[in-house]
Write an enzyme that holds these catalytic residues in place. Sequence first.
Site, PDB file in Angstrom:
ATOM      1  N   CYS A   1     -28.720  64.904 -10.148  1.00  0.00           N
ATOM      2  CA  CYS A   1     -28.785  65.404  -8.880  1.00  0.00           C
ATOM      3  C   CYS A   1     -27.474  66.074  -8.620  1.00  0.00           C
ATOM      4  CB  CYS A   1     -28.916  64.133  -7.686  1.00  0.00           C
ATOM      5  SG  CYS A   1     -28.853  64.591  -6.002  1.00  0.00           S
TER       6      CYS A   1
ATOM      7  N   CYS B   1     -23.353  61.633  -2.393  1.00  0.00           N
ATOM      8  CA  CYS B   1     -24.175  61.049  -1.677  1.00  0.00           C
ATOM      9  C   CYS B   1     -24.175  59.477  -1.937  1.00  0.00           C
ATOM     10  CB  CYS B   1     -25.593  61.559  -1.771  1.00  0.00           C
ATOM     11  SG  CYS B   1     -27.051  60.693  -1.102  1.00  0.00           S
TER      12      CYS B   1
ATOM     13  N   CYS C   1     -28.724  56.652  -4.992  1.00  0.00           N
ATOM     14  CA  CYS C   1     -29.088  57.007  -6.371  1.00  0.00           C
ATOM     15  C   CYS C   1     -27.799  56.614  -7.407  1.00  0.00           C
ATOM     16  CB  CYS C   1     -29.835  58.379  -6.633  1.00  0.00           C
ATOM     17  SG  CYS C   1     -31.144  58.596  -5.452  1.00  0.00           S
TER      18      CYS C   1
ATOM     19  N   GLN D   1     -45.132  50.967   1.175  1.00  0.00           N
ATOM     20  CA  GLN D   1     -44.234  51.002  -0.064  1.00  0.00           C
ATOM     21  C   GLN D   1     -43.786  52.408  -0.081  1.00  0.00           C
ATOM     22  OE1 GLN D   1     -43.524  48.329  -1.546  1.00  0.00           O
ATOM     23  NE2 GLN D   1     -45.026  47.053  -0.806  1.00  0.00           N
TER      24      GLN D   1
ATOM     25  N   PHE E   1     -47.788  38.467   6.027  1.00  0.00           N
ATOM     26  CA  PHE E   1     -46.938  39.782   5.955  1.00  0.00           C
ATOM     27  C   PHE E   1     -47.752  40.911   5.642  1.00  0.00           C
ATOM     28  CE2 PHE E   1     -44.380  36.068   5.235  1.00  0.00           C
ATOM     29  CZ  PHE E   1     -43.341  36.057   6.388  1.00  0.00           C
TER      30      PHE E   1
ATOM     31  N   ASP F   1     -49.992  38.832  10.232  1.00  0.00           N
ATOM     32  CA  ASP F   1     -48.646  39.717  10.545  1.00  0.00           C
ATOM     33  C   ASP F   1     -48.322  39.903  11.919  1.00  0.00           C
ATOM     34  OD1 ASP F   1     -46.825  42.155  10.623  1.00  0.00           O
ATOM     35  OD2 ASP F   1     -47.253  41.954   8.390  1.00  0.00           O
TER      36      ASP F   1
ATOM     37  N   ASP G   1     -45.749  38.899   1.347  1.00  0.00           N
ATOM     38  CA  ASP G   1     -44.844  40.102   1.052  1.00  0.00           C
ATOM     39  C   ASP G   1     -43.857  40.122   2.302  1.00  0.00           C
ATOM     40  OD1 ASP G   1     -43.735  42.378   0.121  1.00  0.00           O
ATOM     41  OD2 ASP G   1     -45.394  43.573   0.461  1.00  0.00           O
TER      42      ASP G   1
ATOM     43  N   CYS H   1     -38.761  42.359  -1.978  1.00  0.00           N
ATOM     44  CA  CYS H   1     -37.933  43.415  -2.310  1.00  0.00           C
ATOM     45  C   CYS H   1     -36.500  42.952  -2.255  1.00  0.00           C
ATOM     46  CB  CYS H   1     -38.017  44.392  -1.496  1.00  0.00           C
ATOM     47  SG  CYS H   1     -37.671  43.742   0.449  1.00  0.00           S
TER      48      CYS H   1
END
Length: 353
Positions: A16, A22, A25, A190, A217, A237, A285, A311
């Site tokens: 990139c 930035c 990434c 996602q 969730f 949820d 989740d 996550c």
Amino acid sequence: MPTELPEPENRIEPFCPYFGVCGGCTLQHFGPASYTALKTELVAAPLREARIAAEIAPLIAGHGDGRRRATLHARGKAAGYMRARSHELLDIAACPILVPALQQTAPTVTRQIGAIIGDCDVALTATETGLDIAIHSDKRGLKSERLTSLAQRLGVARMVLNGEIVLQSRAPSLRAGKATIAVPPASFLQATALAEVTLARLVLDGVGNAKSVADLFCGVGPFALRLAEHARILAADNDKPALAALADAVRHTQGLKPVRTLPRDLFREPLQAPELDDFDAVVFDPPRAGAEAQCRELAKSTVTTIVAVSCEPKTFARDAAILIAGGYRLQAVTPVDQFAWSTHVELVAVFRR
């Protein structure tokens, strides 16, 4: 997430042009071996710190065609992401980690919206029926007429300003197994389509032949709808629009087992152990904060199988320790690289009582 990245043993050229400027990434210069080792360590380190012995399965790539959703910022005539370690905006022409439909479109559309209403944040999602755009601005009394004209010119599926629909020409929708979900504004999804499919496959494999499953969730139901092809589902949820979208998808899909939706704040009011004992398996989740309160109830339950999707490896390790102390065995941990070239990683873990 490490405060300072280690120097990769095998270094490659970043792809990139904004790398290093930035804020995203940050792992582009990591060669494959160093990259895989770091991603795996992000999962392994919190488990070691929690004194949990676990074999980490090989990292599964989940980036696919790129991220299907992104939030960009408009400031003045610029549009893009924040600079590294700064609140200053970096103006970009394109973002190569997004799906092709968003790479150049996202900054261009964000810039056009900023020209109309001024400084704002623009969340863009590429759905199967077109672009879904949600705009947030702190300004009051904004007129939406010019935004409506822009949405019509762009041919977007939907444009929303501060929670109010500016234009919806068709419902933004996504597939989940046999079902089609009409996605409500600002729903959690996602980040990549491939990661969703990968996580769902791992969840289905973990649940196995369970005939009754609680999906906690659950959001709009990417797991619940796939699980419902084989098992009776309770989907819980606190996001009522997401639950309504899930219920609507069930009504319009043939061949599913019964699905019951339950609006409930699982942080403040987790399902209690006697409620959980009715299920063969539980899937959860949660957001990055994890599911501590719910895991304390799961630890007291007789549920045979628990599949955790996370996550945030640090809160997962905390929750895993609760389940293990309650008599569960951590059978498998699989990292999924959804957020490629970042220091974030997803995982799916299977627990058996």
